[in-house]
Design a protein around this motif. Structure first.
Motif, PDB file in Angstrom:
ATOM      1  N   ALA A  35      68.170 -27.148  15.957  1.00  0.00           N
ATOM      2  CA  ALA A  35      68.638 -29.074  16.403  1.00  0.00           C
ATOM      3  C   ALA A  35      68.016 -29.872  16.818  1.00  0.00           C
ATOM      4  CB  ALA A  35      69.992 -29.536  15.476  1.00  0.00           C
ATOM      5  N   MET A  36      67.782 -29.524  18.372  1.00  0.00           N
ATOM      6  CA  MET A  36      67.189 -29.770  19.452  1.00  0.00           C
ATOM      7  C   MET A  36      65.740 -29.502  19.284  1.00  0.00           C
ATOM      8  SD  MET A  36      69.024 -31.582  20.769  1.00  0.00           S
ATOM      9  CE  MET A  36      70.513 -32.531  19.926  1.00  0.00           C
ATOM     10  N   ASP A  38      62.967 -30.877  18.228  1.00  0.00           N
ATOM     11  CA  ASP A  38      62.145 -31.570  18.260  1.00  0.00           C
ATOM     12  C   ASP A  38      61.887 -32.531  19.326  1.00  0.00           C
ATOM     13  OD1 ASP A  38      60.738 -34.056  17.824  1.00  0.00           O
ATOM     14  OD2 ASP A  38      62.440 -34.455  15.733  1.00  0.00           O
ATOM     15  N   THR A  39      61.193 -32.878  20.257  1.00  0.00           N
ATOM     16  CA  THR A  39      60.628 -33.033  21.203  1.00  0.00           C
ATOM     17  C   THR A  39      61.001 -34.199  21.773  1.00  0.00           C
ATOM     18  OG1 THR A  39      59.704 -30.925  21.814  1.00  0.00           O
ATOM     19  CG2 THR A  39      59.155 -32.566  23.479  1.00  0.00           C
ATOM     20  N   LYS A  40      60.488 -35.155  20.455  1.00  0.00           N
ATOM     21  CA  LYS A  40      60.639 -36.253  20.479  1.00  0.00           C
ATOM     22  C   LYS A  40      61.528 -37.663  20.444  1.00  0.00           C
ATOM     23  CE  LYS A  40      57.754 -39.975  20.019  1.00  0.00           C
ATOM     24  NZ  LYS A  40      59.281 -41.458  20.266  1.00  0.00           N
ATOM     25  N   ARG A  41      62.428 -36.471  19.694  1.00  0.00           N
ATOM     26  CA  ARG A  41      63.874 -36.293  19.367  1.00  0.00           C
ATOM     27  C   ARG A  41      65.100 -36.749  20.330  1.00  0.00           C
ATOM     28  NH1 ARG A  41      67.226 -39.837  15.522  1.00  0.00           N
ATOM     29  NH2 ARG A  41      68.986 -39.202  15.363  1.00  0.00           N
ATOM     30  N   VAL A  42      64.753 -35.826  21.515  1.00  0.00           N
ATOM     31  CA  VAL A  42      65.576 -35.149  22.724  1.00  0.00           C
ATOM     32  C   VAL A  42      65.224 -36.163  23.215  1.00  0.00           C
ATOM     33  CG1 VAL A  42      65.528 -33.504  24.372  1.00  0.00           C
ATOM     34  CG2 VAL A  42      65.989 -32.910  22.073  1.00  0.00           C
ATOM     35  N   ASP A  43      63.783 -36.374  23.562  1.00  0.00           N
ATOM     36  CA  ASP A  43      62.939 -37.594  24.473  1.00  0.00           C
ATOM     37  C   ASP A  43      63.627 -38.754  24.082  1.00  0.00           C
ATOM     38  OD1 ASP A  43      62.111 -39.470  26.726  1.00  0.00           O
ATOM     39  OD2 ASP A  43      60.222 -39.317  24.902  1.00  0.00           O
ATOM     40  N   THR A  44      64.204 -39.380  23.285  1.00  0.00           N
ATOM     41  CA  THR A  44      64.057 -40.696  22.771  1.00  0.00           C
ATOM     42  C   THR A  44      65.963 -40.410  22.900  1.00  0.00           C
ATOM     43  OG1 THR A  44      63.230 -40.974  21.184  1.00  0.00           O
ATOM     44  CG2 THR A  44      65.008 -42.169  21.014  1.00  0.00           C
ATOM     45  N   LEU A  45      66.467 -39.238  22.645  1.00  0.00           N
ATOM     46  CA  LEU A  45      68.199 -39.773  22.778  1.00  0.00           C
ATOM     47  C   LEU A  45      68.574 -39.633  24.031  1.00  0.00           C
ATOM     48  CD1 LEU A  45      69.178 -37.316  19.585  1.00  0.00           C
ATOM     49  CD2 LEU A  45      68.993 -40.098  19.635  1.00  0.00           C
ATOM     50  N   GLU A  48      67.590 -42.055  26.398  1.00  0.00           N
ATOM     51  CA  GLU A  48      68.403 -43.622  25.949  1.00  0.00           C
ATOM     52  C   GLU A  48      69.838 -43.847  26.511  1.00  0.00           C
ATOM     53  OE1 GLU A  48      68.457 -45.952  22.042  1.00  0.00           O
ATOM     54  OE2 GLU A  48      66.356 -45.471  22.463  1.00  0.00           O
TER      55      GLU A  48
END
Ligand code: MBD
Ligand code: FE
Length: 288
Positions: A35-36, A38-45, A48
């Motif tokens: 689930a983790m 996706d680099t872009k998603r991890v970066d965003t979450l 923030e």
């Protein structure tokens, strides 16, 4: 130096023991590292979340003493095995809200740290495994499982687990039979089920560990209202994880875990059998 939980010769229920069990059970069930990916998603979450922390530090002028207290506390949460407890009490309810926002059927709520899969299985009329002298008022919990279009779901799985009258969950406290107050009940050909159990009591999360320390330091209370945990599932349908509460019970209005919803509050009445109470609650499952 290694830090080990305080020795507990009397086999009392402790935060360290229930925390260690909850941490170990979670780790053994979890296979979702992908689930983790996706680099872009991890970066965003992650970015923030850190920004939110930075903002709090600036707005409240957080000191080094406070920063060090936080660091020590975070370390201790892990040593106590209380990450599952902490996250499920103070974070999971928002994850659940987002996950289930589009459901048409029954309301869900948080799972909490004390679910165990593969509990003993029963046909539609069942008594949960319990001790011969299990304390508490007898409760008959009955209902029907249907699809959102009203079709009864035969062979649906109704998994129930709950604390005993002392607020202890089997497999997370010493001295209880392995499957005490845990069972999986399959509905009959009309989707009906009847489960005999004992009413649970209001529940205080462990106060002798890190979560308890936070609660005391912040002047909060540690209580959850008395509750039944359920997972209801059927082929072709979305599993629902939920909890049910008892109207008028303590802490229905101020659950430490923020997991009460108006649709989840039961109104039991004296049982027709003359023993204890009974209540009917139907589950409506969304299609998969
Ligand atoms: C519980 O029994 C529970 O249900 C939750 C959500 C957190 C701590 C203990
Ligand atoms: Fe619980």
């Amino acid at each position: 130096m290694t830090i080990t939980p305080t020795p507990n010769p009397a086999e009392e229920a402790t935060a360290a023991a229930s925390g260690a069990a909850a941490t170990e059970k979670f780790r053994s069930r979890q296979h979702t590292g992908s689930a983790m990916a996706d680099t872009k998603r991890v970066d965003t979450l992650a970015s923030e979340m850190l920004s939110a922390v930075h903002d709090i530090i600036r707005r409240h002028k957080v000191t080094y003493a406070e920063y060090d207290a936080l660091k020590a506390w975070l370390i201790q949460v892990g040593l106590d095995g209380e990450w599952p407890l902490f996250l499920d009490v103070w974070v999971e309810h928002v994850v659940e809200e987002v996950a289930n926002e589009n459901r048409q059927g029954s309301k869900g709520t948080i799972e909490g740290p004390y679910y165990v899969p593969d509990s003993p299985s029963f046909t539609a009329i069942a008594t949960l495994p319990m001790r011969e002298d299990e304390p508490g008022t007898p409760l008959l919990f009955q209902g029907q499982v249907t699809s959102v279009d009203g079709t009864p779901l035969a062979g649906a799985k109704v998994e129930m687990w709950h604390a005993d009258a002392n607020g202890l969950y089997s497999q997370f406290a010493p001295g209880l039979p392995e499957w005490n107050l845990r069972g999986t009940v399959l509905t009959d050909d009309q989707g009906n089920f009847r489960i005999h159990t004992k009413e649970p009591a209001p529940y205080q999360i462990p106060t002798d560990g890190s979560c308890g320390k936070l609660i005391a330091a912040a002047g909060w209370h540690a209580w959850r209202p008395a509750h039944l945990h359920l997972k209801v599932s059927a082929p072709g349908h979305q599993l629902i994880t939920t909890q049910l509460y008892f109207r008028g019970g303590s802490h229905v209005e101020d659950d430490i875990a923020s997991a009460v919803k108006p649709e989840l509050v039961l109104d039991p009445a004296p049982a027709a059998s003359g023993t204890g109470n009974e209540v009917t609650y139907d589950f409506v499952l969304d299609r998969a």
